[in-house]
Motif scaffolding. Sequence first.
Motif, PDB file in Angstrom:
ATOM      1  N   GLY A 150      -0.449 -53.481 -36.095  1.00 38.14           N
ATOM      2  CA  GLY A 150       0.065 -53.802 -37.357  1.00 38.14           C
ATOM      3  C   GLY A 150      -0.168 -52.757 -38.374  1.00 38.14           C
ATOM      4  O   GLY A 150      -1.209 -51.852 -37.971  1.00 38.14           O
ATOM      5  N   ILE A 151       0.075 -52.901 -39.518  1.00 45.60           N
ATOM      6  CA  ILE A 151      -0.336 -52.164 -40.822  1.00 45.60           C
ATOM      7  C   ILE A 151      -1.541 -52.551 -41.043  1.00 45.60           C
ATOM      8  O   ILE A 151      -2.034 -53.882 -41.192  1.00 45.60           O
ATOM      9  N   THR A 152      -2.710 -51.603 -41.114  1.00 45.72           N
ATOM     10  CA  THR A 152      -4.133 -52.097 -41.490  1.00 45.72           C
ATOM     11  C   THR A 152      -4.137 -52.184 -42.906  1.00 45.72           C
ATOM     12  O   THR A 152      -3.708 -51.590 -43.798  1.00 45.72           O
ATOM     13  N   ALA A 153      -5.205 -53.033 -43.436  1.00 48.86           N
ATOM     14  CA  ALA A 153      -5.486 -52.914 -44.806  1.00 48.86           C
ATOM     15  C   ALA A 153      -5.959 -51.560 -45.230  1.00 48.86           C
ATOM     16  O   ALA A 153      -5.939 -51.167 -46.347  1.00 48.86           O
ATOM     17  N   ILE A 154      -6.790 -50.719 -44.447  1.00 48.57           N
ATOM     18  CA  ILE A 154      -7.007 -49.483 -44.818  1.00 48.57           C
ATOM     19  C   ILE A 154      -5.712 -48.685 -45.066  1.00 48.57           C
ATOM     20  O   ILE A 154      -5.847 -47.833 -46.358  1.00 48.57           O
ATOM     21  N   GLN A 155      -4.627 -48.735 -44.498  1.00 48.45           N
ATOM     22  CA  GLN A 155      -3.493 -48.108 -44.846  1.00 48.45           C
ATOM     23  C   GLN A 155      -2.816 -48.708 -46.131  1.00 48.45           C
ATOM     24  O   GLN A 155      -2.211 -47.758 -46.960  1.00 48.45           O
ATOM     25  N   ALA A 156      -2.913 -49.953 -46.292  1.00 52.27           N
ATOM     26  CA  ALA A 156      -2.535 -50.518 -47.626  1.00 52.27           C
ATOM     27  C   ALA A 156      -3.256 -50.192 -48.680  1.00 52.27           C
ATOM     28  O   ALA A 156      -2.946 -49.816 -49.607  1.00 52.27           O
ATOM     29  N   LEU A 157      -4.630 -49.834 -48.503  1.00 55.14           N
ATOM     30  CA  LEU A 157      -5.325 -49.614 -49.512  1.00 55.14           C
ATOM     31  C   LEU A 157      -5.324 -47.699 -49.809  1.00 55.14           C
ATOM     32  O   LEU A 157      -4.837 -47.791 -51.404  1.00 55.14           O
ATOM     33  N   THR A 158      -5.011 -47.069 -49.167  1.00 53.13           N
ATOM     34  CA  THR A 158      -5.077 -45.778 -49.455  1.00 53.13           C
ATOM     35  C   THR A 158      -3.507 -45.712 -49.997  1.00 53.13           C
ATOM     36  O   THR A 158      -3.246 -44.676 -50.953  1.00 53.13           O
ATOM     37  N   ALA A 159      -2.610 -46.321 -49.432  1.00 54.04           N
ATOM     38  CA  ALA A 159      -1.017 -46.163 -50.057  1.00 54.04           C
ATOM     39  C   ALA A 159      -1.061 -46.521 -51.421  1.00 54.04           C
ATOM     40  O   ALA A 159      -0.487 -46.109 -52.463  1.00 54.04           O
ATOM     41  N   GLY A 160      -1.734 -47.809 -51.842  1.00 56.48           N
ATOM     42  CA  GLY A 160      -1.755 -48.478 -52.863  1.00 56.48           C
ATOM     43  C   GLY A 160      -2.231 -47.554 -53.874  1.00 56.48           C
ATOM     44  O   GLY A 160      -1.657 -47.469 -55.330  1.00 56.48           O
ATOM     45  N   HIS A 161      -3.464 -46.867 -53.783  1.00 55.39           N
ATOM     46  CA  HIS A 161      -3.864 -45.844 -54.694  1.00 55.39           C
ATOM     47  C   HIS A 161      -3.491 -44.528 -54.539  1.00 55.39           C
ATOM     48  O   HIS A 161      -3.609 -43.635 -55.304  1.00 55.39           O
ATOM     49  N   ALA A 162      -2.389 -44.153 -53.427  1.00 52.18           N
ATOM     50  CA  ALA A 162      -1.992 -42.879 -53.361  1.00 52.18           C
ATOM     51  C   ALA A 162      -3.050 -41.704 -53.018  1.00 52.18           C
ATOM     52  O   ALA A 162      -2.794 -40.779 -53.865  1.00 52.18           O
ATOM     53  N   ILE A 163      -3.884 -42.045 -52.248  1.00 50.72           N
ATOM     54  CA  ILE A 163      -5.032 -41.094 -51.824  1.00 50.72           C
ATOM     55  C   ILE A 163      -5.068 -41.097 -50.324  1.00 50.72           C
ATOM     56  O   ILE A 163      -4.577 -41.658 -49.650  1.00 50.72           O
ATOM     57  N   PRO A 164      -5.510 -39.855 -49.792  1.00 54.63           N
ATOM     58  CA  PRO A 164      -5.567 -39.579 -48.478  1.00 54.63           C
ATOM     59  C   PRO A 164      -6.868 -40.374 -47.994  1.00 54.63           C
ATOM     60  O   PRO A 164      -7.761 -40.489 -48.728  1.00 54.63           O
ATOM     61  N   LEU A 165      -7.078 -40.788 -46.969  1.00 50.48           N
ATOM     62  CA  LEU A 165      -7.991 -41.306 -46.551  1.00 50.48           C
ATOM     63  C   LEU A 165      -9.388 -40.212 -46.117  1.00 50.48           C
ATOM     64  O   LEU A 165     -10.530 -40.852 -46.614  1.00 50.48           O
ATOM     65  N   ASN A 166      -9.323 -39.396 -45.961  1.00 45.78           N
ATOM     66  CA  ASN A 166     -10.340 -38.247 -45.810  1.00 45.78           C
ATOM     67  C   ASN A 166     -10.062 -37.070 -46.472  1.00 45.78           C
ATOM     68  O   ASN A 166      -8.925 -36.740 -46.828  1.00 45.78           O
ATOM     69  N   ARG A 167     -11.078 -36.295 -46.722  1.00 44.24           N
ATOM     70  CA  ARG A 167     -11.192 -35.002 -47.484  1.00 44.24           C
ATOM     71  C   ARG A 167     -10.588 -34.070 -46.374  1.00 44.24           C
ATOM     72  O   ARG A 167     -10.737 -34.393 -45.047  1.00 44.24           O
ATOM     73  N   LEU A 168     -10.200 -32.844 -46.581  1.00 42.87           N
ATOM     74  CA  LEU A 168      -9.780 -31.732 -45.756  1.00 42.87           C
ATOM     75  C   LEU A 168     -10.897 -31.503 -44.446  1.00 42.87           C
ATOM     76  O   LEU A 168     -11.924 -31.143 -44.901  1.00 42.87           O
ATOM     77  N   GLY A 169     -10.567 -31.870 -43.206  1.00 38.92           N
ATOM     78  CA  GLY A 169     -11.279 -31.711 -42.138  1.00 38.92           C
ATOM     79  C   GLY A 169     -12.506 -32.501 -42.272  1.00 38.92           C
ATOM     80  O   GLY A 169     -13.472 -32.628 -41.513  1.00 38.92           O
ATOM     81  N   GLY A 170     -12.639 -33.562 -43.245  1.00 38.44           N
ATOM     82  CA  GLY A 170     -13.907 -34.500 -43.396  1.00 38.44           C
ATOM     83  C   GLY A 170     -13.679 -35.645 -42.533  1.00 38.44           C
ATOM     84  O   GLY A 170     -12.694 -36.307 -42.143  1.00 38.44           O
ATOM     85  N   PRO A 171     -14.921 -36.272 -42.297  1.00 36.31           N
ATOM     86  CA  PRO A 171     -15.135 -37.442 -41.472  1.00 36.31           C
ATOM     87  C   PRO A 171     -15.021 -38.707 -42.228  1.00 36.31           C
ATOM     88  O   PRO A 171     -14.980 -38.661 -43.456  1.00 36.31           O
ATOM     89  N   VAL A 172     -14.774 -39.914 -41.738  1.00 37.28           N
ATOM     90  CA  VAL A 172     -14.490 -41.172 -42.313  1.00 37.28           C
ATOM     91  C   VAL A 172     -15.429 -42.141 -41.716  1.00 37.28           C
ATOM     92  O   VAL A 172     -15.407 -42.382 -40.449  1.00 37.28           O
ATOM     93  N   THR A 173     -16.391 -42.906 -42.410  1.00 34.39           N
ATOM     94  CA  THR A 173     -16.951 -43.888 -41.907  1.00 34.39           C
ATOM     95  C   THR A 173     -16.514 -45.470 -42.265  1.00 34.39           C
ATOM     96  O   THR A 173     -16.353 -45.515 -43.441  1.00 34.39           O
ATOM     97  N   ILE A 174     -16.300 -46.172 -41.289  1.00 36.34           N
ATOM     98  CA  ILE A 174     -15.731 -47.509 -41.652  1.00 36.34           C
ATOM     99  C   ILE A 174     -17.079 -48.390 -41.476  1.00 36.34           C
ATOM    100  O   ILE A 174     -17.571 -48.579 -40.276  1.00 36.34           O
ATOM    101  N   THR A 175     -17.443 -49.090 -42.373  1.00 38.07           N
ATOM    102  CA  THR A 175     -18.413 -50.100 -42.098  1.00 38.07           C
ATOM    103  C   THR A 175     -18.254 -51.523 -42.723  1.00 38.07           C
ATOM    104  O   THR A 175     -17.034 -51.692 -43.274  1.00 38.07           O
ATOM    105  N   THR A 176     -19.302 -52.507 -43.023  1.00 42.65           N
ATOM    106  CA  THR A 176     -19.029 -53.753 -43.734  1.00 42.65           C
ATOM    107  C   THR A 176     -19.802 -53.946 -44.684  1.00 42.65           C
ATOM    108  O   THR A 176     -20.773 -53.150 -44.716  1.00 42.65           O
ATOM    109  N   GLY A 177     -19.588 -54.604 -45.596  1.00 42.36           N
ATOM    110  CA  GLY A 177     -20.430 -55.178 -46.721  1.00 42.36           C
ATOM    111  C   GLY A 177     -21.977 -55.364 -46.372  1.00 42.36           C
ATOM    112  O   GLY A 177     -22.755 -55.344 -46.956  1.00 42.36           O
ATOM    113  N   ARG A 178     -21.745 -56.221 -45.338  1.00 44.07           N
ATOM    114  CA  ARG A 178     -23.213 -56.688 -44.762  1.00 44.07           C
ATOM    115  C   ARG A 178     -24.169 -55.534 -44.567  1.00 44.07           C
ATOM    116  O   ARG A 178     -25.340 -55.393 -44.764  1.00 44.07           O
TER     117      ARG A 178
END
Length: 248
Positions: free
Chosen positions: A138-166
């Motif tokens: 399904g569509i993830t919250a990450i997709q809804a977040l980046t679409a809502g703000h109209a931003i790409p998930l990562n910088r050009l060629g850059g990595p992304v770290t997904i973590t928790t608030g805890r």
Amino acid sequence: MIELWLVGIGTGNPRHLTAEARDALAGADAILIPEKGAGKDDLAALRHAICDAAAAGVPRHGFALPRRDPAIADYAARVEAWHDRIAEVWIETLDAALPRGGRAAFLVWGDPSLYDSTLRIADRVARERPLSLRVVPGITAIQALTAGHAIPLNRLGGPVTITTGRRLRAEGWPEGADTVVVMLDEGGAFATLPPEGISIWWSAYAGMTQEIRIAGPLAAVCDQIVARRAEARAAHGWIMDIYLMRRD
């Protein structure tokens, strides 16, 4: 044999359902609906609304979702025990709903593979009952977040770290990270970071009609997000939020 279909339903917006998800729900013999109790009726109501739109004729079987045992101090042990209890409730519900077998569907927020324990719980059920497992993404919250703000998930060629608030609270900014996405935050873990040089894009109820979005330098919008989050939680009785941060 029971076929268990874990169906990603996006963020609660019925329009986020894929054609595959609609087919999976319409083709089920039973749909399982967790009920989280007072104050969170909206979540069950959203699941019912999705079923009304995609699978109106399929029987639905509600069940009370167990709570975590606060007496277990260790976080991992507390969650493992909680998952064991949920699996027991699933088995009871499946046995009652499909005594002669068949296809059951379970609606999962976002995608069943991303920061969601539904697959781990299904694995426990499979140890006790003959089970065939299917996953519909399904569509993830990450997709809804980046679409809502109209931003790409990562910088050009850059990595992304997904973590928790805890983890963010306990460990701070992940070492070597450029872009950080934070999920499952019980509230304002971003406020524990030194804010200088960090930008944040925050969404609550991402993809839903009541979506709230705030973005800007963390130093400038931190207090605004904390206050808006508290207001929204008080108004709805629950909140789901997610945010992305980058080093400037």
